[in-house]
Design a protein around this motif. Structure first.
Motif, PDB file in Angstrom:
ATOM      1  N   ALA A 204     -29.773 -74.661 -16.200  1.00 49.99           N
ATOM      2  CA  ALA A 204     -31.161 -74.381 -15.834  1.00 49.99           C
ATOM      3  C   ALA A 204     -31.272 -73.993 -14.367  1.00 49.99           C
ATOM      4  O   ALA A 204     -32.123 -73.173 -13.997  1.00 49.99           O
ATOM      5  CB  ALA A 204     -32.027 -75.597 -16.133  1.00 49.99           C
ATOM      6  N   GLY A 205     -30.407 -74.561 -13.517  1.00 46.42           N
ATOM      7  CA  GLY A 205     -30.429 -74.198 -12.111  1.00 46.42           C
ATOM      8  C   GLY A 205     -30.078 -72.748 -11.865  1.00 46.42           C
ATOM      9  O   GLY A 205     -30.451 -72.176 -10.828  1.00 46.42           O
TER      10      GLY A 205
ATOM     11  N   GLU B 145     -26.571 -84.172 -19.802  1.00 46.10           N
ATOM     12  CA  GLU B 145     -27.739 -83.871 -18.965  1.00 46.10           C
ATOM     13  C   GLU B 145     -27.347 -83.011 -17.766  1.00 46.10           C
ATOM     14  O   GLU B 145     -28.071 -82.075 -17.402  1.00 46.10           O
ATOM     15  CB  GLU B 145     -28.378 -85.178 -18.500  1.00 46.10           C
TER      16      GLU B 145
ATOM     17  N   THR C 247     -28.749 -79.258 -16.940  1.00 45.08           N
ATOM     18  CA  THR C 247     -29.384 -79.061 -15.638  1.00 45.08           C
ATOM     19  C   THR C 247     -28.688 -77.971 -14.834  1.00 45.08           C
ATOM     20  O   THR C 247     -29.332 -77.158 -14.168  1.00 45.08           O
ATOM     21  CB  THR C 247     -29.378 -80.383 -14.849  1.00 45.08           C
ATOM     22  N   ASP C 248     -27.354 -77.931 -14.902  1.00 47.19           N
ATOM     23  CA  ASP C 248     -26.608 -76.903 -14.177  1.00 47.19           C
ATOM     24  C   ASP C 248     -26.951 -75.510 -14.682  1.00 47.19           C
ATOM     25  O   ASP C 248     -27.140 -74.574 -13.896  1.00 47.19           O
ATOM     26  CB  ASP C 248     -25.114 -77.178 -14.324  1.00 47.19           C
TER      27      ASP C 248
END
Length: 505
Positions: free
Chosen positions: A266-267, A259, A263-264
């Motif tokens: 997507a950031g 996860e 998330t990294d």
């Protein structure tokens, strides 16, 4: 004022085409020599020569057309290697770049240049020259006057003195406003002559561009350089302490790491479409596999891939102590974002197939695509769902002897035995010249009972495949046969035996 190191690889277009050092070679741009190798230079070839003149000097000259994009792509590997030793490299043009001098880390300026040059030699860049000075312009001029595989260090505060004896043409006049030519006509033949003029008078006569050249001639930093930003590191690692030897506990422990990985990315506005998963056991690499996704990897997708890799590859021969997720291909998130009304049926189908795949296994759900070949079985290409199929044979080749359309709907994995006879019961075959020995009248398929009259037939289409390889050679002929009940088959005859290869629906 910071110290600057400029690294210069002479004749970079020759390096980019990977021409052997002992071969006389040249790169042409618009019919003129843009760069040439040392072997060609020894034969009298010089930059700026026309093609015919260069070939007259060196009849064995190997010529390459200039490709600016290829130069840039080849230089990217050099920039990456330099960034591993000192971050913040500034590419000036292919074959020329600048960095801040990492003198303290390597024990001195000359030592730093030697370490970087040694690293580039390992990449095959045999001639690297370094110049170190207070500013970019002075450092570049020092690099161009350094010996092969050496560096020229201008002492702190000595840039103006070093530049004073250089010809005025060293300024280059990149904007093309003719300032250098005008200075030459005025009798200012060296940079020292130009630097001696009052700065205010130069600005009044030559404007902003002339003032910039004047500062460069005086050894002052002309303008700041734009250094490359080191790309962020997206690799995610799960360390297991104590190590685990069961698949499900490993997959459960990986959830938080997966996860965070997604998330990294997507950031930074990215998604991962190809990931390399590495698994360590007993402190060493046990299994490594590259996975691809038809859309992009989510956390659940990554956990499934790790589970399949551990199960299929038999990697658990010892307890697992580390799992690494390495993104190999990332794409902008906007290219994979859902539309205003969602992804629609395609997205639901993909998620449903992925769910089935997670239950029955990675290799148990496959997608079908086409590749080159003559028969329908050869053209079929199967790949696990989510993997991009790699065709062994190109579809755009002509493939003489291939089956004409329409293509059969059902292709048997193992061809079924069949028999084809003429009106008097005699066996039908094909001669060495590709001629039918008789007209097919009846046929029988092993999977069915009884004989069936032939309503129509077409063929033969003979194929003499891989005749140069005795072990793999095949000599077959294909027929299309239609029975009176409307059933249609694609049959082959090989060595006097008939087989059903496919069926038309």
């Amino acid at each position: 004022m910071g110290r600057t190191m400029v690294l210069w690889a002479p004749d970079w277009p020759i390096v980019a085409v990977e021409a052997p050092a002992s071969t006389p070679a040249a790169v042409l741009d618009k019919g003129q020599v843009l760069a040439c190798s040392q072997a060609a230079r020894a034969e009298g070839v010089r930059r700026g020569m026309r093609r015919r003149d260069a070939q007259s000097r060196c009849p064995g000259l190997v010529l390459h057309e200039h490709n600016a994009d290829a130069d840039s792509r080849a230089f990217e590997a050099v920039l990456t290697a330099i960034e591993e030793l000192s971050p913040g490299v500034a590419p000036l043009r292919p074959g020329l770049c600048a960095i801040n001098v990492p003198a303290r880390f390597y024990g001195g300026e000359s030592e730093a240049a030697a370490v970087i040059a040694e690293r580039l030699v390992g990449l095959g860049v045999w001639d690297v020259r370094a110049g170190i000075a207070d500013g970019l312009f002075a450092a570049e001029q020092a690099a161009r006057r350094a010996l092969a595989q050496d560096s020229l260090v201008i002492p702190v505060g000595g840039s103006a003195q070093f530049l004073s004896d250089l010809p005025i043409d060293a300024l280059g006049d990149p904007v093309g406003q003719g300032v250098v030519g005008l200075l030459r006509r005025m009798g200012l033949l060296t940079l020292g002559d130009f630097a001696a003029l009052p700065a205010a008078d130069v600005h009044t006569r030559f404007g902003t561009h002339g003032a910039l050249l004047h500062r460069m001639a005086r050894g002052l930093e002309g303008q700041p350089i734009g250094r490359r930003q080191v790309p962020p590191e997206f690799e995610a690692t799960l360390l297991l302490e104590p190590p685990l030897d069961l698949v499900e506990p490993i997959a459960f422990s990986l959830r938080t790491t997966a996860e965070a990985f997604v998330t990294d990315l997507a950031g930074h506005g990215l998604v991962c479409t190809t990931v390399l998963i590495e698994v360590d056991t007993d402190g060493s690499l046990a299994t490594s596999r590259r996975w691809m996704h038809p859309r992009w990897f989510g956390a659940t997708d990554l956990i499934d891939r790790v589970r399949w890799q551990l199960q299929v590859d038999g990697a658990i021969v010892a307890p697992v102590d580390a799992v690494r997720l390495i993104p190999e291909v990332t794409e902008p998130l906007g290219d994979h974002a859902d539309s205003l009304f969602g992804g629609g049926p395609d997205e639901r189908v993909e998620r449903g197939v992925a769910r089935v795949q997670s239950i029955v296994g990675h290799e148990s759900v496959v997608s079908v695509s086409l590749q080159g070949g003559r028969g329908p079985g050869e053209r079929r290409l199967l790949a696990p769902w989510g993997e991009r199929p790699v065709a062994a044979r190109a579809t755009q080749l002509p493939w003489p002897g291939s089956l004409p359309p329409p293509a059969p709907a059902t292709v048997y994995i193992d061809p079924q035995q069949a028999m084809v006879v003429g009106a008097e019961g005699q066996s039908i075959g094909v001669t060495g010249r590709g001629l039918v020995t008789g007209e097919p009248a009846r046929f029988q398929v092993a999977a069915q009972q009884g004989w069936q009259p032939v309503a129509s037939w077409a063929g033969p289409w003979p194929v003499d495949d891989q005749w140069w390889d005795e072990a793999a050679a095949r000599r077959i002929a294909r027929f299309q046969v239609v029975g009176v009940d409307g059933s249609a088959y694609l049959m082959i005859v090989e060595g006097g035996h008939w087989w059903v290869e496919a069926k038309y629906d």
